[in-house]
Design an enzyme around this catalytic site. Structure first.
Site, PDB file in Angstrom:
ATOM      1  CG  HIS A   1     -67.972  20.292  47.694  1.00 57.83           C
ATOM      2  ND1 HIS A   1     -68.145  19.932  46.552  1.00 57.83           N
ATOM      3  CD2 HIS A   1     -67.148  19.144  48.193  1.00 57.83           C
ATOM      4  CE1 HIS A   1     -67.945  18.844  46.060  1.00 57.83           C
ATOM      5  NE2 HIS A   1     -67.103  18.360  47.247  1.00 57.83           N
TER       6      HIS A   1
ATOM      7  CB  CYS B   1     -70.302  22.860  41.391  1.00 57.82           C
ATOM      8  SG  CYS B   1     -69.911  24.392  40.616  1.00 57.82           S
ATOM      9  CG  HIS B   2     -69.914  19.385  43.245  1.00 54.08           C
ATOM     10  ND1 HIS B   2     -68.936  20.231  43.252  1.00 54.08           N
ATOM     11  CD2 HIS B   2     -69.467  18.465  42.243  1.00 54.08           C
ATOM     12  CE1 HIS B   2     -68.029  20.199  42.414  1.00 54.08           C
ATOM     13  NE2 HIS B   2     -68.307  19.021  41.627  1.00 54.08           N
ATOM     14  N   GLY B   3     -74.408  20.411  44.553  1.00 53.92           N
ATOM     15  CA  GLY B   3     -76.027  20.391  45.179  1.00 53.92           C
ATOM     16  C   GLY B   3     -75.567  20.795  46.531  1.00 53.92           C
TER      17      GLY B   3
END
Lengths: 165, 237
Positions: A96, A117-119
């Site tokens: 990502h 960070c963003h799952g």
């Protein structure tokens, strides 16, 4: 000799031509020097020597990695996994936005990798099972050289590649 | 007082007489380096608080605070991987007034970004971007980008987890640029990851390159406000 105000005199054709030539020569020289300075400065900003971990490195003998285990190499940002079909190496950089994924093995949860960070979530094969990651984890080239596994992070291989041992 | 004002030293600095005539009042502004960015005369309508909400001036004031506190922080901060985080902690817990200066720097930075955005909104809704002021709008956009650039490069310097991963994510966004993305990221970081090269690059950009560019930009911006006819005033009625 008396001084004349030649700014008020009309320019002859020869003078116009000479001025245009000098302007082109001078302007061209300045443009060439400016372009050269810009290119060399840009080159200067690109480091030629980097003090970063080696991209090709040995990780030990294949028999030292127990079946079903996940070997973490945080410095090189690599996970080496020994699955049922064999050994494969994956980049631990999330596809990502480049954070480092964590190996997760907890009771009642499917084993895999998780990005803080963003799952984004990945299974043991690196396939995306959740979160914003757009593609599976990069699978990296693994070879056996002199009885040792050697990983090359510069060489990406298709995400189904497994080294049979 | 009048004795001092008649002294040769004073007359060498302030070359005009007391502001007791129209001419002398104009000279006060003309002959002062710091005042000459102001017009000699200002319309009362332009002075109303609700005309500008002082947003541009407050942005510039924030920048001034940021330069002063930033220079003071630089006396203790080493832009190196072993020292950066330690120095930031020292500023927080050891250095006298360090925590005050660091927080003043941080909050002024947040305020500056907000004020610059609000300034832009104010100018937009006033229609003050229209001719002859359209190029000053372009300069203003450049100033906004420089402000955001300063905010972003300063983000890495504490070298904590938030900084490290924030810049990892941010530079990966830059890498999403078509064709040149990876090269842009490599140039920004001076390597393939956020490491010592990235820290020194962000430090130099944050402390030298961007503030200099912003100073020149602000000077141009204010100069053009004057040259484009001062503050935009809507027609009466």
């Amino acid at each position: 000799m008396s001084l004349t105000d030649d700014l008020n005199e009309p320019l002859s054709d020869a003078e116009v031509t000479r001025r245009k030539l000098l302007l082109a020569l001078g302007g061209g020289a300045l443009a060439a020097a400016g372009l050269g300075a810009a290119i060399t400065t840009l080159e200067y900003m690109k480091p030629n020597v980097l003090f970063e971990p080696a991209t090709r490195f040995p990780v030990g003998r294949p028999e030292e990695i127990a079946p079903g285990s996940v070997l973490a190499l945080p410095r090189q940002k690599v996970y080496v996994v020994r699955g049922p079909a064999g050994i494969y190496a994956m980049s631990s950089v999330c596809t990502h936005l480049g954070c480092i994924i964590q190996h997760r093995r907890a009771a009642g949860q499917k084993e895999g990798f998780f990005c803080p960070c963003h799952g984004s979530a990945f299974d043991l094969e690196g396939k995306v099972v959740g979160g914003p990651a757009p593609r599976p984890l990069d699978r990296l080239d693994v070879k056996i050289e002199g009885g040792k596994l050697v990983v090359d992070t510069q060489k990406k291989v298709p995400p189904t590649t497994v080294l049979e041992v | 007082m009048s004795f001092l004002q008649r002294s040769r030293l004073f007359r060498s600095i302030v070359r005009h007489g007391l502001p007791d005539s129209v001419r002398n009042r104009a000279l006060v502004t003309f002959t002062n380096f710091f005042l000459h960015i102001q017009p000699v005369k200002v319309r009362l309508r332009a002075m109303q608080f609700t005309r500008t909400f002082y947003l541009g001036g407050l942005s510039a004031a924030c920048f001034f605070i940021l330069v002063v506190t930033g220079v003071l922080l630089m006396f203790y901060y080493h832009p190196s991987v072993p020292r950066a985080y330690e120095d930031m902690k020292d500023l927080e817990f050891v250095v006298s007034s360090g925590v005050f200066l660091r927080n003043l720097h941080r909050w002024s930075a947040h305020a500056m970004v907000a004020l610059v955005m609000l300034h832009m909104v104010r100018v937009f809704f006033a229609g003050a971007y229209r001719p002859p002021r359209e190029f000053n709008w372009v300069i203003g956009v450049v100033l906004l980008l420089l402000t955001i650039g300063l905010s972003y490069t300063g983000y890495l310097l504490p070298w904590d987890q938030l900084a490290y991963w924030g810049v990892t994510v941010g530079t990966n966004m830059a890498a999403a640029v078509p064709v040149l993305g990876d090269q842009i990221r490599f140039l920004m970081l001076g390597g393939h990851g956020v490491n010592e090269n990235a820290l020194i690059r962000f430090y130099v950009l944050h402390c030298v390159v961007l503030p200099l560019a912003l100073t020149v930009g602000i000077a141009l911006h204010i100069w053009r406000v004057r040259k484009d006819g001062g503050l935009y005033l809507p027609p009466k009625g």
